[in-house]
Write a protein that holds these residues in place. Sequence first.
Motif, PDB file in Angstrom:
ATOM      1  N   ARG A   1       0.825  -1.217   0.000  1.00  0.00           N
ATOM      2  CA  ARG A   1       0.000   0.000   0.000  1.00  0.00           C
ATOM      3  C   ARG A   1       0.858   1.265   0.000  1.00  0.00           C
ATOM      4  O   ARG A   1       0.540   2.250  -0.655  1.00  0.00           O
ATOM      5  CB  ARG A   1      -0.907   0.018   1.228  1.00  0.00           C
ATOM      6  CG  ARG A   1      -1.978  -1.053   1.289  1.00  0.00           C
ATOM      7  CD  ARG A   1      -2.886  -0.821   2.490  1.00  0.00           C
ATOM      8  NE  ARG A   1      -3.826  -1.905   2.701  1.00  0.00           N
ATOM      9  CZ  ARG A   1      -3.666  -2.894   3.577  1.00  0.00           C
ATOM     10  NH1 ARG A   1      -2.568  -2.912   4.344  1.00  0.00           N
ATOM     11  NH2 ARG A   1      -4.571  -3.840   3.701  1.00  0.00           N
ATOM     12  N   GLU A   2       1.908   1.244   0.775  1.00  0.00           N
ATOM     13  CA  GLU A   2       2.695   2.451   1.001  1.00  0.00           C
ATOM     14  C   GLU A   2       3.666   2.752  -0.139  1.00  0.00           C
ATOM     15  O   GLU A   2       3.945   3.919  -0.436  1.00  0.00           O
ATOM     16  CB  GLU A   2       3.479   2.335   2.313  1.00  0.00           C
ATOM     17  CG  GLU A   2       4.221   3.590   2.737  1.00  0.00           C
ATOM     18  CD  GLU A   2       3.303   4.742   3.117  1.00  0.00           C
ATOM     19  OE1 GLU A   2       3.729   5.907   2.983  1.00  0.00           O
ATOM     20  OE2 GLU A   2       2.164   4.487   3.557  1.00  0.00           O
ATOM     21  N   LEU A   3       4.188   1.717  -0.792  1.00  0.00           N
ATOM     22  CA  LEU A   3       5.296   1.906  -1.726  1.00  0.00           C
ATOM     23  C   LEU A   3       4.902   1.697  -3.185  1.00  0.00           C
ATOM     24  O   LEU A   3       5.769   1.660  -4.058  1.00  0.00           O
ATOM     25  CB  LEU A   3       6.441   0.952  -1.357  1.00  0.00           C
ATOM     26  CG  LEU A   3       6.981   1.081   0.074  1.00  0.00           C
ATOM     27  CD1 LEU A   3       8.023   0.009   0.353  1.00  0.00           C
ATOM     28  CD2 LEU A   3       7.556   2.472   0.331  1.00  0.00           C
ATOM     29  N   PHE A   4       3.605   1.576  -3.466  1.00  0.00           N
ATOM     30  CA  PHE A   4       3.211   1.283  -4.845  1.00  0.00           C
ATOM     31  C   PHE A   4       3.645   2.387  -5.799  1.00  0.00           C
ATOM     32  O   PHE A   4       3.774   3.549  -5.430  1.00  0.00           O
ATOM     33  CB  PHE A   4       1.689   1.039  -4.949  1.00  0.00           C
ATOM     34  CG  PHE A   4       0.814   2.244  -4.719  1.00  0.00           C
ATOM     35  CD1 PHE A   4       0.673   3.230  -5.680  1.00  0.00           C
ATOM     36  CD2 PHE A   4       0.086   2.378  -3.537  1.00  0.00           C
ATOM     37  CE1 PHE A   4      -0.157   4.328  -5.476  1.00  0.00           C
ATOM     38  CE2 PHE A   4      -0.743   3.474  -3.321  1.00  0.00           C
ATOM     39  CZ  PHE A   4      -0.868   4.447  -4.289  1.00  0.00           C
ATOM     40  N   GLY A   5       3.886   1.965  -7.031  1.00  0.00           N
ATOM     41  CA  GLY A   5       4.234   2.923  -8.077  1.00  0.00           C
ATOM     42  C   GLY A   5       5.664   3.418  -8.043  1.00  0.00           C
ATOM     43  O   GLY A   5       6.020   4.323  -8.795  1.00  0.00           O
ATOM     44  N   THR A   6       6.516   2.817  -7.209  1.00  0.00           N
ATOM     45  CA  THR A   6       7.906   3.266  -7.093  1.00  0.00           C
ATOM     46  C   THR A   6       8.905   2.272  -7.667  1.00  0.00           C
ATOM     47  O   THR A   6      10.083   2.581  -7.792  1.00  0.00           O
ATOM     48  CB  THR A   6       8.276   3.511  -5.620  1.00  0.00           C
ATOM     49  OG1 THR A   6       8.191   2.263  -4.904  1.00  0.00           O
ATOM     50  CG2 THR A   6       7.344   4.535  -4.978  1.00  0.00           C
ATOM     51  N   GLY A   7       8.461   1.067  -7.976  1.00  0.00           N
ATOM     52  CA  GLY A   7       9.366   0.006  -8.405  1.00  0.00           C
ATOM     53  C   GLY A   7       9.856  -0.865  -7.270  1.00  0.00           C
ATOM     54  O   GLY A   7      10.421  -1.932  -7.496  1.00  0.00           O
ATOM     55  N   LEU A   8       9.638  -0.426  -6.029  1.00  0.00           N
ATOM     56  CA  LEU A   8      10.116  -1.192  -4.872  1.00  0.00           C
ATOM     57  C   LEU A   8       9.322  -2.481  -4.667  1.00  0.00           C
ATOM     58  O   LEU A   8       9.806  -3.426  -4.045  1.00  0.00           O
ATOM     59  CB  LEU A   8      10.073  -0.329  -3.614  1.00  0.00           C
ATOM     60  CG  LEU A   8      11.056   0.844  -3.607  1.00  0.00           C
ATOM     61  CD1 LEU A   8      10.789   1.759  -2.405  1.00  0.00           C
ATOM     62  CD2 LEU A   8      12.492   0.357  -3.589  1.00  0.00           C
ATOM     63  N   ARG A   9       8.098  -2.525  -5.199  1.00  0.00           N
ATOM     64  CA  ARG A   9       7.308  -3.746  -5.061  1.00  0.00           C
ATOM     65  C   ARG A   9       7.988  -4.903  -5.792  1.00  0.00           C
ATOM     66  O   ARG A   9       7.951  -6.043  -5.329  1.00  0.00           O
ATOM     67  CB  ARG A   9       5.887  -3.511  -5.594  1.00  0.00           C
ATOM     68  CG  ARG A   9       5.023  -4.763  -5.664  1.00  0.00           C
ATOM     69  CD  ARG A   9       4.827  -5.427  -4.311  1.00  0.00           C
ATOM     70  NE  ARG A   9       4.136  -6.704  -4.470  1.00  0.00           N
ATOM     71  CZ  ARG A   9       3.950  -7.582  -3.489  1.00  0.00           C
ATOM     72  NH1 ARG A   9       4.417  -7.325  -2.275  1.00  0.00           N
ATOM     73  NH2 ARG A   9       3.314  -8.710  -3.723  1.00  0.00           N
TER      74      ARG A   9
END
Length: 452
Positions: free
Chosen positions: A390-398
């Motif tokens: 939820r917190e890191l979506f859209g950053t590539g970290l997933r």
Amino acid sequence: MKRLIYLMAASLIFTGCRKYVEIDQTGTRTFKYTNDYRALLDNSATMEASFSLPMYSGDDTRFLDSSKQVAMQDIYANAYTWQPQYWSDIQGDVDWERLYKSIYTCNEILNGVMTSERGNDDQKRQLYAEALVNRAYFYWSLVSLYAKQYDAATAAADPGVPLLLTPDLFAPLKRASVSTVYDQIISDLKEAAPALPDLPDYNTRPSKAAAYALLARTYLGMRDFTNAMTYADMTLAIQNDILDLRNYATDISAFPYRLDNKEVIISKTATGFYFTSMQADTDLLSLLGSKDLRFTLFIRPGSNFAPAFTGYGFWRHRYSRETNVINNGPGVAEMMLIKAECAARNNDAATAIELLNKLREKRFLAADYTALEVGTAAEALKSVVDERKRELFGTGLRWIDQKRLSKDVAFATTVIRRFKGIEYTLEPNSNRYVYPIGQKYILLNPEIEQNP
């Protein structure tokens, strides 16, 4: 034909680098004064470099709209469908080249700043330390993308990435082991920390908090949860403010710029026009729900984008008031989540849930917020993993999370997606979690071994 790995960096030579030019030329500057090295470190185009392709590979992104699938360029489509090779023999890998160019610049600084003129020793030591932190980040990015997930049993034998520690364009390019690369990252960060201020003047510059945060990230990837928790704690002892999204629920105009965001520990950015309309995965939308402020603020219907599409897209980066810039450097919320994950893995469910509730309380309006209850450590760990998504979506970290969590039976999931009528499957621990190295670089530098 060797040394393409440093091709873009080589432009430094032709703009007056002292190592290769013996006299100053009209209209050029050599790296001579301490402030020259400060200018190199403050060049955001180089020092804020990060990765971008994982935004396509990760399961928080899902391009269901057929028009977006048709419009997707070949490299991004290959990353999206986890192909065995992303680039033709003549295409370059933007992430690989950008990160190695930045490493070259760090090595130039490390090679020359301590003997530079018109600076005191403290200034030089700080600049040297900043270069070490940046180099560590760039190598963490490279080894996270182009090498197998760290596994203590095999890391000494698994190929990592070429480990270049001097500004030598003719250094060997044989891939160092995963273990060696991780050891270098940790060594650089630990060496740097004592010479850095607790907090930076600007969040584009490294600090103690940044060095500790990157150590926490690195140890998490190594499954050394004791050290990961230690360094997450050390980071949070210095920097622990998080944004209260309730303050922006009805008026987003005051949302802070990236460079003024108190959650950002060190800014690292991916840039590209293709970020303008990344489509959110339906499972992510279900996980967020309609009450989470991260949904109401950071997700928008496809009709808000140009060109419009069916579904929902990522919107958070638009509040930075920058064009096509996404920050995926370490932040305060991520450190809270690392600490919570390590606590859960240490059977301390109470601490894990306490940290999650502290974060989640500022992600919902009061009327919509329900605190998580303490249950088993396994349940707490599941809650942490969900919260990271939820917190890191859209950053590539997933994508990096998917890769490392494949080592956990509870989180080793198979991802299936359809693209242009063809179904693609990504199995846990698949070799497709390891990005291929561009064939262009291997053709020119045969000593670089390709990934399986």
